[in-house]
Design an enzyme around this catalytic site. Structure first.
Site, PDB file in Angstrom:
ATOM      1  N   HIS A   1     -31.364  71.079  54.652  1.00 37.67           N
ATOM      2  CA  HIS A   1     -31.430  72.383  55.311  1.00 37.67           C
ATOM      3  C   HIS A   1     -32.120  73.391  54.401  1.00 37.67           C
ATOM      4  O   HIS A   1     -31.750  73.547  53.235  1.00 37.67           O
ATOM      5  CB  HIS A   1     -30.026  72.875  55.657  1.00 37.67           C
TER       6      HIS A   1
ATOM      7  N   GLU B   1     -20.164  63.714  62.003  1.00 40.15           N
ATOM      8  CA  GLU B   1     -19.938  64.154  60.620  1.00 40.15           C
ATOM      9  C   GLU B   1     -18.450  64.464  60.434  1.00 40.15           C
ATOM     10  O   GLU B   1     -17.758  63.797  59.660  1.00 40.15           O
ATOM     11  CB  GLU B   1     -20.771  65.389  60.304  1.00 40.15           C
TER      12      GLU B   1
END
Length: 352
Positions: A24, A204
């Protein structure tokens, strides 16, 4: 005769060509950059010393991570800021011998703050073009939206991508809190119809149901994280048969308490099950890691050099670089492994 010292494991990691598919942009901001941009924009609630910022960056829990991440997002105000961050992040990747990367960025957060999409893209492109001219690295962008912001946020993000996104935009992603994925089905259908790859986060912090929905509702080309898949044997069979890639980030999973310990991380079992797993850093400075660090972590989990090289090849296969680039990278990874195994000597090929 002068004795020669065999190349070290660190030499192997440095020489190994790498691909990063789940990192990210905002989560890669270094503390010094956060402080500099806060000073530039006179953000009064973040007037701290660099030492305090570095201490604040140290991961405590998921709520604290979100606090740091959102502050990193907030200091990005103009195209120069986005260019600065892009240069910083891409150069850091290039220093690790990363040759190709697909970089997520939180476009929905910037739109929500009133930053126009063309400002965001202008800065990112300027930074990308600068570093690609300096280094042997190719960058593709993956704009995302936070699922907990709802369908409207996803629609606004996609509209901005379709109106302003450059050719370097490769895919579309949903991240944030791992809410149900089915409501975003039509949105991802439209994104795919416009040629964007479906690259959602799933599995996740939640279980196999999120991965199944990412597959069936979102038409996922690759799954971000996906470690929850291992709880469902039928899903494991599907992922193996389809060779649908899973982008795994061990240190991130440990920090966010998605796994309780490194010894319990499913990465080795995923590989043993024949899944197409890639290795990634997610939010490097916030989790005290980088991609090379993730290879070290994988070695601590018992993976030998040959398996680490396979993870590097998996990254090539799972990414969307042009075919000629993929072929060249796979060949170079094989050459690197063979050279280091030969230099290490008989009986040492499997030693990290």
């Amino acid at each position: 005769m002068t004795a020669t010292t065999p190349p070290s494991f660190e030499d192997f990691l440095a020489a190994l060509p790498k691909v990063e598919l789940h990192v990210h942009l905002e989560g890669s901001m270094q503390p010094a950059t956060l402080l500099a941009l806060a000073d530039k924009h006179r953000i009064s609630d973040l007037q701290r010393s660099l030492a305090e910022i570095r201490s604040w960056y140290e991961f405590r829990d998921f709520d604290h991570f979100l606090e740091v991440y959102r502050q990193a997002v907030d200091v990005l105000r103009d195209d120069d800021d986005f260019a600065l961050l892009a240069v910083e992040v891409i150069r850091a990747l290039a220093r690790q011998n990363v040759r190709y990367a697909e970089v997520n960025f939180s476009l929905s957060d910037h739109l929500k703050r009133g930053i126009p999409a063309d400002v965001v893209f202008a800065g990112l492109e300027r930074g990308r073009e600068q570093v690609e001219a300096e280094h042997d690295i190719t960058i593709r962008w993956v704009p995302d939206f936070a699922g907990d912001f709802g369908v409207a946020a996803g629609q606004a993000t996609l509209e901005a991508v379709l109106a302003h996104g450059p050719a370097s935009v490769l895919g579309f992603s949903v991240g944030g809190l791992e809410v149900e994925r089915e409501p975003f089905g039509d949105l991802f259908s439209r994104a795919r119809a416009h040629g964007l790859r479906s690259l959602p986060h799933a599995g996740e912090t939640e279980g196999p149901d999120r991965v199944w929905s990412a597959i069936h509702a979102l038409g996922a080309d690759r799954i971000g994280h996906g470690i929850g898949s291992m709880r469902d044997p039928a899903l494991v069979d599907y992922l193996r048969e389809q060779q649908l890639p899973l982008d795994v980030s061990p240190t991130s999973n440990l920090c966010t308490r998605s796994v309780s310990s490194l010894e319990e991380h499913p990465l080795p079992y995923m590989l043993d099950a024949g899944l197409l797993v890639t290795l990634n850093s997610d939010d490097p400075p916030m989790f005290g890691t980088d991609l090379t660090g993730e290879y070290r972590t994988a070695a601590r989990m018992g993976l030998d050099r040959a398996t680490l090289a396979q993870l590097a090849r998996n990254g090539v296969h799972a990414g969307f670089a042009v075919p000629a680039r993929k072929t060249a990278l796979v060949a170079e990874i094989g050459t690197t492994l063979a050279q280091h195994d030969a230099a290490a000597g008989p009986g040492n090929a499997d030693v990290p």
